[in-house]
Design a protein around this motif. Sequence first.
Motif: not given
Length: 369
Positions: A45-48, A156-160, A228-231, A236-238
Motif C-alpha cells: 500500500i505504501l508503494i502504491t 469508522l476509524m474510531l470504531m475500529n 487510512t488504508y494502512i490502518y 485486518c492482519i493483526l
Amino acid sequence: MENNKENISCFQMFFFIVLATIGEGILSFPNLVFKDARQASWISILITGSIAIFLALTYLYLHRRFPRKTIYEICIVMFGKWVGRLIIVGYLIYFFLICMSINRIYMETIKNWILTSTPASVILFLMFMLGIYLGKENLRMITRFFQLCFWIIIFLMLMNLGSFPYLHWKYLFPVNEVSFPDILKGSRRSIPSFLGFDSLLIILPFVKGTMKSKVKSSMFSIVFIIFTYIYVMLTCILFFSSKELILIPQPILYLFKSITFFGVIERLDLIIVSLWIVMMMTSYVSYIYLINMGFCTLFHLKKRTIPTIIITVLVYFLVLFIPVSRESIVTQFKLITILSFIFSSVIPLLAIILSFLFHRKDMNEGEPQ
C-alpha cells in the motif's frame, strides 16, 4: 474554464479527493492485497501510495503549464482535435467502467449483508436516484456534500479502535519472508482502491488558491488516504490469522461482526455497511461529475442534466442485466487496472513531454503562483 459556481477552495479539494477515492475498495482490498503480499501488505500500500504522490505532482506540474484547462481540454491542445477527442472518449469509457464497478460492488454487498430478499433492481435504484440528484450539480455543491460525509470515515476509524483488545501482534511477522515481487503484486492489486486521486486532472482548474496551497492540499489528501488504508490493512492482519484473511472476501465486515462493544453491542457490521453506502455514493457521484465534464467538453454543453440521465440509466441497466461471474469480475478488474495506467499515468506524462517539445503553454492565461 471559468465558472464561479464550480470554484472550490484548496481546503474543499481535500474532501473531494478523499471521498472520491475511499469507498469502492475499502471492504475488499485487505483480502486482495494479502493474497500476494501477506504480512508485507502494508508495504504494498505504501508503494502504491508513493506512486500516487508522484503522479499527483505531475498533474500539478501539468496544471502549472495549463492553469485554466482540464485534462480534456489539454488533450485537444496537445494531441490535436481528432486524436484529443478520441482520448477524451477513452477517459469517459474508463470512468464509466469504474461507475459500473462501484454499482456492482454496492449491489452485491447490500444484497449479501442486509437486504437478502430485496430485488437487485430496487437496491440499485437508490444509487440511480442519488446519481441523478447530485451528479448534475456543480463542483461546489458536490464538495459541500462530501465535507459532511468525510466525518463518516473518521467515525469508522474510531470504531475500529474497538478491535484493539483482540489484535495479535505476532500475526505481523515475519515480514522478511515475503519476496519483493510478491510485494509488487500486492501493490498492483491495491491500485483500484487508490483510483479517485486522478480527479485532480479535471478539478484543479476550479480550485482557487496559490500553487503552493494546491500542492499542500493534494499531498495531504493522498497521505490521509495512504494512512487510512494502512490502518485498515494492519488491523485486518493483526485480527485474522493468515489462513482466515486469505479466505475472507470482506475482512472489515467480518471483523465488526465478530467483536462486541461493552459486552452488549453486537452486529456492528450492519452499522458499518450502512455508513459504507454513503462513501460508495460519494465515489459514484464524483465519477459522474468527471464524465459530465468530458461530455461538456466534447459537445460544448452548458447543462449536465441530459448527460447525467444518460450515464445513470446506462449504468443501472448494464449492471442489472449483464451476468456476473468470477471470470467477468476478474476481467473487469484487470481492464480497469490497465486503463488506469494509460489514463492516469501515460496520457498526463505524454502531455507534459509534448508541451516541452512543442513549447506549448498557456502564456496568456497566467500561472498560479
